[in-house]
Design an enzyme around this catalytic site. Structure first.
Site, PDB file in Angstrom:
ATOM      1  N   VAL A   1      -0.173 -23.184 -17.238  1.00 47.74           N
ATOM      2  CA  VAL A   1      -0.323 -23.503 -15.813  1.00 47.74           C
ATOM      3  C   VAL A   1      -0.715 -22.252 -15.014  1.00 47.74           C
ATOM      4  O   VAL A   1      -1.620 -22.302 -14.171  1.00 47.74           O
ATOM      5  CB  VAL A   1       0.983 -24.125 -15.260  1.00 47.74           C
ATOM      6  CG1 VAL A   1       0.892 -24.308 -13.756  1.00 47.74           C
ATOM      7  CG2 VAL A   1       1.269 -25.446 -15.949  1.00 47.74           C
TER       8      VAL A   1
ATOM      9  N   ASP B   1       3.907 -11.589 -16.505  1.00 41.68           N
ATOM     10  CA  ASP B   1       4.554 -12.433 -17.520  1.00 41.68           C
ATOM     11  C   ASP B   1       5.440 -11.533 -18.383  1.00 41.68           C
ATOM     12  O   ASP B   1       5.102 -10.359 -18.601  1.00 41.68           O
ATOM     13  CB  ASP B   1       3.490 -13.121 -18.410  1.00 41.68           C
ATOM     14  CG  ASP B   1       4.047 -14.338 -19.134  1.00 41.68           C
ATOM     15  OD1 ASP B   1       3.597 -15.456 -18.836  1.00 41.68           O
ATOM     16  OD2 ASP B   1       4.948 -14.163 -19.993  1.00 41.68           O
TER      17      ASP B   1
ATOM     18  N   HIS C   1       9.359 -34.984  -7.454  1.00 40.07           N
ATOM     19  CA  HIS C   1       8.307 -34.970  -8.471  1.00 40.07           C
ATOM     20  C   HIS C   1       9.001 -35.338  -9.782  1.00 40.07           C
ATOM     21  O   HIS C   1       9.490 -34.479 -10.507  1.00 40.07           O
ATOM     22  CB  HIS C   1       7.670 -33.577  -8.549  1.00 40.07           C
ATOM     23  CG  HIS C   1       6.752 -33.402  -9.733  1.00 40.07           C
ATOM     24  ND1 HIS C   1       5.655 -34.199  -9.966  1.00 40.07           N
ATOM     25  CD2 HIS C   1       6.783 -32.521 -10.774  1.00 40.07           C
ATOM     26  CE1 HIS C   1       5.059 -33.808 -11.077  1.00 40.07           C
ATOM     27  NE2 HIS C   1       5.720 -32.800 -11.595  1.00 40.07           N
TER      28      HIS C   1
HETATM   29  P1  NAD Z   1       4.058 -22.148 -20.681  1.00 36.66           P
HETATM   30  O1  NAD Z   1       5.182 -22.116 -21.676  1.00 36.66           O
HETATM   31  O2  NAD Z   1       2.666 -22.268 -21.174  1.00 36.66           O
HETATM   32  O3  NAD Z   1       4.109 -20.847 -19.757  1.00 36.66           O
HETATM   33  C1  NAD Z   1       5.279 -20.337 -19.236  1.00 36.66           C
HETATM   34  C2  NAD Z   1       5.096 -18.834 -19.159  1.00 36.66           C
HETATM   35  O4  NAD Z   1       6.223 -18.280 -18.472  1.00 36.66           O
HETATM   36  C3  NAD Z   1       5.037 -18.158 -20.530  1.00 36.66           C
HETATM   37  O5  NAD Z   1       3.843 -17.402 -20.643  1.00 36.66           O
HETATM   38  C4  NAD Z   1       6.272 -17.270 -20.565  1.00 36.66           C
HETATM   39  O6  NAD Z   1       6.103 -16.065 -21.281  1.00 36.66           O
HETATM   40  C5  NAD Z   1       6.480 -17.018 -19.076  1.00 36.66           C
HETATM   41  N1  NAD Z   1       7.829 -16.582 -18.745  1.00 36.66           N
HETATM   42  C6  NAD Z   1       9.005 -17.039 -19.241  1.00 36.66           C
HETATM   43  N2  NAD Z   1      10.026 -16.344 -18.676  1.00 36.66           N
HETATM   44  C7  NAD Z   1       9.482 -15.458 -17.812  1.00 36.66           C
HETATM   45  C8  NAD Z   1      10.025 -14.497 -16.919  1.00 36.66           C
HETATM   46  N3  NAD Z   1      11.342 -14.287 -16.824  1.00 36.66           N
HETATM   47  N4  NAD Z   1       9.181 -13.754 -16.202  1.00 36.66           N
HETATM   48  C9  NAD Z   1       7.833 -13.929 -16.287  1.00 36.66           C
HETATM   49  N5  NAD Z   1       7.262 -14.837 -17.097  1.00 36.66           N
HETATM   50  C10 NAD Z   1       8.086 -15.603 -17.847  1.00 36.66           C
HETATM   51  O7  NAD Z   1       4.401 -23.358 -19.691  1.00 36.66           O
HETATM   52  P2  NAD Z   1       3.371 -24.099 -18.715  1.00 36.66           P
HETATM   53  O8  NAD Z   1       2.787 -25.259 -19.418  1.00 36.66           O
HETATM   54  O9  NAD Z   1       2.480 -23.073 -18.109  1.00 36.66           O
HETATM   55  O10 NAD Z   1       4.368 -24.683 -17.611  1.00 36.66           O
HETATM   56  C11 NAD Z   1       4.968 -23.798 -16.688  1.00 36.66           C
HETATM   57  C12 NAD Z   1       5.880 -24.560 -15.763  1.00 36.66           C
HETATM   58  O11 NAD Z   1       5.111 -25.392 -14.917  1.00 36.66           O
HETATM   59  C13 NAD Z   1       6.894 -25.494 -16.442  1.00 36.66           C
HETATM   60  O12 NAD Z   1       8.120 -25.436 -15.751  1.00 36.66           O
HETATM   61  C14 NAD Z   1       6.271 -26.853 -16.289  1.00 36.66           C
HETATM   62  O13 NAD Z   1       7.220 -27.893 -16.365  1.00 36.66           O
HETATM   63  C15 NAD Z   1       5.708 -26.683 -14.907  1.00 36.66           C
HETATM   64  N6  NAD Z   1       4.722 -27.669 -14.512  1.00 36.66           N
HETATM   65  C16 NAD Z   1       4.879 -28.177 -13.276  1.00 36.66           C
HETATM   66  C17 NAD Z   1       4.019 -29.132 -12.814  1.00 36.66           C
HETATM   67  C18 NAD Z   1       4.237 -29.682 -11.439  1.00 36.66           C
HETATM   68  O14 NAD Z   1       3.586 -30.669 -11.028  1.00 36.66           O
HETATM   69  N7  NAD Z   1       5.136 -29.094 -10.656  1.00 36.66           N
HETATM   70  C19 NAD Z   1       2.949 -29.555 -13.624  1.00 36.66           C
HETATM   71  C20 NAD Z   1       2.793 -28.978 -14.883  1.00 36.66           C
HETATM   72  C21 NAD Z   1       3.692 -28.036 -15.330  1.00 36.66           C
END
Ligand code: NAD
Length: 317
Positions: free
Chosen positions: A16, A37, A179
């Site tokens: 995302v 990250d 959501h």
């Molecule tokens: P992902 O696992 O691909 O990416 C998450 C990233 O966060 C990873 O690169 C990880 O290394 C990093 N991370 C973890 N802990 C960290 C920290 N303390 N500091 C900095 N970086 C850190 O996940 P994604 O698919 O990108 O999803 C990310 C979030 O977005 C999830 O919570 C998902 O549910 C949410 N999301 C929300 C919506 C919405 O409509 N609100 C839609 C899609 C996804």
């Protein structure tokens, strides 16, 4: 704020976060994008890869992997960091415990570096995380915006537009509240081209067929999981939703989007974050729009608020 000085920091360079960065660059809405990250190599690699794409874009911009000191003069900090979602999970609320730990450490780092802009929250469960970030950051409510049901609204408008072979932008129907599973639609005020949705349904029975409002809400709720089940994440819709919100902040657009915002008595709700139509500008959530809901819609909004509020006691503030 001018393009020249605009800066967006994205914390979490996963699916995302990286897609949001790319969407921002593609639309050329700010001068500088910074990725942070815990996986530093991931942030560096994504930034480098995108740097090479700027050569083909409409204007020159910069993207880099950075650190929390970059938040000091950022206009917007986007929170998309997350623990991996369990493959068999179908409930965003299950993300609460891991998200809480991650978000707390991030907000502490962002605020201790003097951030004074607007948070755009994506990490799930997004309504609870938006409230949590408001509490942790101690910023005014208007400076925290969760993407909330902006994406669900796009999904609903997309479904409706397919039925009638229209541009989805001609549909105005808001998904509101959480959501998640308790979200609802403001059907009473929904229109297509200015025409009440119930009239559109009735006057186009050949195209409406047997599709009901309940079925449309079901499809909207399931859309994310349908994508997640097939590829393990969703990224383009949410990245575009976040970009629209960020653009409205940076360009002071006053665009109305259904986002997760701090309520001050609107819709009879107080001291909580939930998605309702909101005017977004350089100050963040400028003003909540109170649309007229039918009695049963108001009851559903209230029920959804209770679901979300039920989790506040688990937050470590
Ligand atoms: P992902 O696992 O691909 O990416 C998450 C990233 O966060 C990873 O690169 C990880 O290394 C990093 N991370 C973890 N802990 C960290 C920290 N303390 N500091 C900095 N970086 C850190 O996940 P994604 O698919 O990108 O999803 C990310 C979030 O977005 C999830 O919570 C998902 O549910 C949410 N999301 C929300 C919506 C919405 O409509 N609100 C839609 C899609 C996804």
């Amino acid at each position: 704020m001018s393009f020249k000085d605009s800066k967006v920091v994205i914390v979490g360079a996963g699916n995302v976060g990286a897609t949001t960065a790319y969407s921002i660059l593609n639309q050329a809405i700010c001068e500088e994008v910074v990725l942070i990250d815990v996986n530093k190599d991931k942030a560096i690699a994504e930034a480098l890869d995108m740097q090479h794409s700027i050569y083909f874009m409409n204007r020159n911009m910069s993207i880099k992997a950075g650190d929390y000191s970059d938040c000091r003069d950022a206009d917007v900090v986007v929170i998309t960091a997350s623990a991996p979602m369990p493959k068999d999970s179908h409930n965003r609320l299950e993300m609460l415990a891991p998200s809480m730990r991650i978000v707390k450490s991030i907000v502490d780092s962002v605020m201790s570096n003097g951030f004074d802009g607007v948070f755009v929250v994506i990490s799930n469960p997004v309504d609870i995380m938006s409230y949590y970030i408001w509490k942790l950051s101690r910023l005014p409510k208007n400076r925290i915006i969760g993407t909330g049901t902006t994406l669900d609204t796009a999904r609903l408008c997309c479904e409706l537009s397919k039925m009638y072979n229209l541009d989805a932008k001609s549909v105005e129907a808001f998904v509101m509240a959480e959501h998640g599973d308790s979200e609802m639609v403001s059907w009473a005020s929904a229109t297509i081209g200015g025409k009440n949705l119930s009239d559109v349904f009735a006057d186009n029975a050949d195209r409406t067929k047997d599709i009901t409002k309940d079925e449309l809400l079901k499809r909207t709720k399931e859309a994310g999981w349908e994508i997640f089940n097939r590829k393990g994440n969703t990224c383009y819709g949410i990245a575009s939703s976040a970009t629209a919100i960020i653009k409205s902040i940076l360009f002071n657009e006053n665009r109305i989007l259904p986002v997760s915002v701090g309520l001050n008595g609107e819709y009879g709700l107080n001291n909580m974050f939930l998605s309702v139509p909101t005017i977004i500008n350089k100050n963040g959530a400028k003003e909540i729009v109170e649309i007229k809901l039918a009695d049963e819609e108001r009851a559903l909004l209230q029920k959804s608020a209770e679901v979300v509020q039920g989790f506040y006691k688990e937050l470590q503030i």
